[in-house]
Design a protein around this motif. Structure first.
Motif, PDB file in Angstrom:
ATOM      1  N   VAL A   1      -2.980   4.905  -2.267  1.00 25.59           N
ATOM      2  CA  VAL A   1      -4.388   5.591  -1.095  1.00 25.59           C
ATOM      3  C   VAL A   1      -4.971   6.529  -1.846  1.00 25.59           C
ATOM      4  O   VAL A   1      -3.914   7.485  -3.217  1.00 25.59           O
TER       5      VAL A   1
ATOM      6  N   THR B   1       0.674  -1.388   0.089  1.00 22.02           N
ATOM      7  CA  THR B   1      -0.011   0.061   0.189  1.00 22.02           C
ATOM      8  C   THR B   1       0.857   1.576   0.089  1.00 22.02           C
ATOM      9  O   THR B   1       1.583   1.485   0.351  1.00 22.02           O
TER      10      THR B   1
ATOM     11  N   GLY C   1      -4.930   8.123   4.333  1.00 19.88           N
ATOM     12  CA  GLY C   1      -4.300   7.408   4.786  1.00 19.88           C
ATOM     13  C   GLY C   1      -4.787   6.305   6.177  1.00 19.88           C
ATOM     14  O   GLY C   1      -5.403   5.550   5.672  1.00 19.88           O
ATOM     15  N   ARG C   2      -4.409   6.808   6.839  1.00 19.64           N
ATOM     16  CA  ARG C   2      -5.011   5.663   8.495  1.00 19.64           C
ATOM     17  C   ARG C   2      -6.478   5.943   8.213  1.00 19.64           C
ATOM     18  O   ARG C   2      -7.785   4.658   8.315  1.00 19.64           O
TER      19      ARG C   2
ATOM     20  N   ASN D   1      -6.930   1.041   3.250  1.00 21.97           N
ATOM     21  CA  ASN D   1      -6.211   0.481   5.051  1.00 21.97           C
ATOM     22  C   ASN D   1      -7.399  -0.492   5.551  1.00 21.97           C
ATOM     23  O   ASN D   1      -6.525  -0.874   6.647  1.00 21.97           O
TER      24      ASN D   1
ATOM     25  N   SER E   1       4.277  -1.641   3.574  1.00 17.10           N
ATOM     26  CA  SER E   1       3.678   0.196   4.044  1.00 17.10           C
ATOM     27  C   SER E   1       4.440   1.519   3.195  1.00 17.10           C
ATOM     28  O   SER E   1       5.565   0.849   3.705  1.00 17.10           O
TER      29      SER E   1
ATOM     30  N   ILE F   1      -1.262   3.533   8.082  1.00 15.79           N
ATOM     31  CA  ILE F   1      -1.069   2.424   6.953  1.00 15.79           C
ATOM     32  C   ILE F   1       0.203   1.441   7.683  1.00 15.79           C
ATOM     33  O   ILE F   1       0.445   0.984   7.165  1.00 15.79           O
TER      34      ILE F   1
END
Length: 429
Positions: A147, A53, A151-152, A157, A164, A191
Motif C-alpha cells: 500500500v 496486500t 489503506g482504505r 485497494n 490483508s 484493506i
C-alpha cells in the motif's frame, strides 16, 4: 522520482514518467472512484490467483520481501509492487526478484493510457494499474501489493485480494492521515475483506483495527493473540513462531526485522499456498531489501537505512546499539518536510555522535536549516546528501560507522553516487 535530469531522460520510460508526473492536478489524491473505474474496465482487479496486500506505517517492504523470498524458494512465480524507489522506477515492479524492464513498463503505461480515456489518474494510481497489468500479462502465481498511503483509499485497494496485512501502526503522513492513531488504524484496516484473513502485526493495536475486522466479518489474526513469536537462542540467532496448530522451531533470525518475519509467516500460513518448513528456513535466510540496514563497506562501515519517522528511527537505534555499541556513528541525514523531523532526530541522537545534515530538493523537501535546529552539533551544512556523505567519509576512521538515514530520497541519492562512481572500488567492494 525518476532521474529526469540525467542522459537517460530522453529514454521512452523517462518520457513516460515525466508525462505521468504532470497529467494530474496533485501528486497524492486519495480516493478509489477514478482508479476503480479504470481497473474494472481493464479487468485488473484480480491480477493473479493469489494476492496479498500489505499496509502499515513501517515494515511493508520488509514483510513483502520476506514473503517473496519464501515463496520463491517454494517455486512460485511472484510479483511485488512497492514504493517509493531508491534510484530507478523499475524497482517498484519486480518479478521473481528482478526489476521489470523498461519495455514492459512502457507497454503497460500505453495500455493504461488507452484504458483511462478521459479519467484523470495520479502518478501513483497510474503506476499501480500499470503494475497490475504487468503481473497479469506475465501470469504470476502470487502478487504482493504494498500500500502506498493509508489503506482504505489507496489505489492498491481496488484489487480483490485474498489476504490483508497490517505490519505496524504509528503516526506518520499527518497531512493526509491526521495524528489520531485510532483514525490511522481504521484507515489501514480499510484493506480488510469480509470472510478473508486479516493480519495485524502491531502489538496492542488501536481498537479500531479489530473493531473494523469484526464489523465486516474478516478472519482476524492479531500478534500476541492468534500468533506469537520469541527469540529462543540469541547467540545462535534462532527463534520460534506459533499459531494454533502451527509451531515452527529453530528458525534463522533474518537480516530484516523479526516482527515483520512473524507477520509474513502468519499471512502465508492462511494464504492456502503450499509451503514446506525448508522453504520457510531458506526464505528467511535469503531475504534482503535495499536500504534497510544495508551495508556498503566495512572500513569504515557504511550503513544505509530509510528510517524516516520516529517509529522506524527508534527501531534503528535499537539495532545500532546492539550491533555497534561502542563505535563512533557519523550520520548523514536529509528528510522530507512533512515528516516528524524533531522526534525522528531526537530518537537518533541517542546513538549519533557526529551529524552531517543536508537539504533535499522538491516540493516536500526539508531545507538543511530545518534539521539543524533540532541537532546538538553539526559538522557542517550541506546542499545535498552526497556532499554530506563525501564529507562524513573523509572524517571517518576505519572503525567508525557512517550512517545514511532520513528518507528514501537520501539513501537513493547516496546509493546512486556509490554505484556510479569508483567509490565502491576504493573501499574494496
Amino acid at each position: 522520482m525518476s532521474k529526469l535530469n540525467s542522459p537517460e531522460a530522453t529514454s521512452p520510460l523517462a518520457m513516460w514518467l515525466h508525462y505521468l508526473e504532470n497529467i494530474h492536478s496533485s501528486a497524492i489524491d486519495l480516493g478509489l472512484d477514478r482508479v476503480s473505474q479504470v481497473a474494472q474496465a481493464a479487468n485488473l482487479t484480480k491480477p493473479a490467483p493469489t494476492v496479498i496486500t500489505v499496509a502499515g506505517t513501517n515494515g511493508k517492504g520488509s514483510t513483502c520481501a520476506l514473503m517473496e523470498s519464501i515463496l520463491l524458494d517454494a517455486g512460485y512465480t511472484v510479483g511485488v509492487y512497492s514504493s517509493p524507489h531508491l534510484i530507478h522506477y523499475n524497482e517498484r515492479v519486480r518479478i521473481n526478484g528482478q526489476d521489470v524492464s523498461d519495455a514492459l513498463l512502457t507497454q503497460s503505461f500505453d495500455f493504461i493510457e488507452q484504458q483511462r480515456k478521459d479519467i484523470s489518474l495520479s502518478f501513483f494510481e497510474f503506476g499501480t494499474l500499470s503494475a497490475l497489468r504487468i503481473f497479469q500479462q506475465q501470469n504470476v502465481d502470487v502478487v504482493l501489493l504494498e500500500v502506498g498511503l493509508g489503506g482504505r483509499l489507496d489505489a492498491t485497494n481496488v484489487v480483490d485480494h485474498d489476504v490483508s496485512v497490517i505490519t505496524s501502526l504509528a503516526i506518520d503522513h499527518v497531512d493526509w492521515l491526521g495524528d489520531d492513531i485510532n483514525v490511522i488504524g481504521f484507515e489501514k484496516a480499510g484493506i480488510y475483506r469480509t470472510g478473508r484473513p486479516a493480519i495485524c502485526g502491531q502489538p496492542k493495536a488501536p481498537h479500531t483495527v479489530a473493531a473494523h475486522a469484526d464489523d465486516i466479518g474478516a478472519e482476524f489474526y492479531q500478534v500476541g493473540l492468534q500468533f506469537n513469536y520469541q527469540v529462543t537462542d540469541e547467540k545462535q540467532q534462532r527463534w520460534r513462531w506459533q499459531s494454533g496448530g502451527f509451531d515452527l522451531n529453530d528458525l534463522p533470525i533474518p537480516s530484516l526485522p523479526l516482527a515483520n518475519a512473524a507477520t509474513a509467516l502468519m499471512a502465508l500460513s492462511v494464504s492456502g499456498l503450499e509451503l514446506s518448513d525448508v522453504n520457510v528456513v531458506n526464505g528467511l535466510h535469503n531475504a534482503t531489501l535495499a536500504g534497510r540496514m544495508q551495508v556498503l563497506s566495512q572500513q569504515p562501515l557504511i550503513l544505509l537505512d530509510v528510517a524516516h519517522n520516529p517509529h522506524s528511527a527508534q527501531y534503528l537505534v535499537t539495532q545500532l546499539k546492539h550491533a555497534y555499541p561502542n563505535q563512533t556513528i557519523r550520520a548523514v541525514v536529509a528528510m522530507l518536510h512533512d515528516k516528524d523531523i524533531a522526534s525522528t532526530l531526537s530518537a537518533l541522537s541517542s546513538v549519533v555522535t557526529h551529524w552531517y545534515p543536508a537539504s533535499l530538493h522538491g516540493p516536500r523537501a526539508a531545507n538543511v536549516d530545518e534539521l539543524v535546529g533540532y541537532l546538538p552539533q553539526v559538522e557542517g551544512k550541506f546542499e545535498t546528501p552526497v556532499e554530506a556523505f563525501v564529507q562524513a567519509n573523509q572524517h571517518a576512521t576505519k572503525d567508525d560507522v557512517v550512517l545514511v538515514v532520513g528518507s528514501f530520497h537520501t539513501v537513493g541519492a547516496v546509493l546512486d553516487y556509490w554505484q556510479t562512481t569508483n567509490m565502491g572500488s576504493q573501499h574494496g567492494q
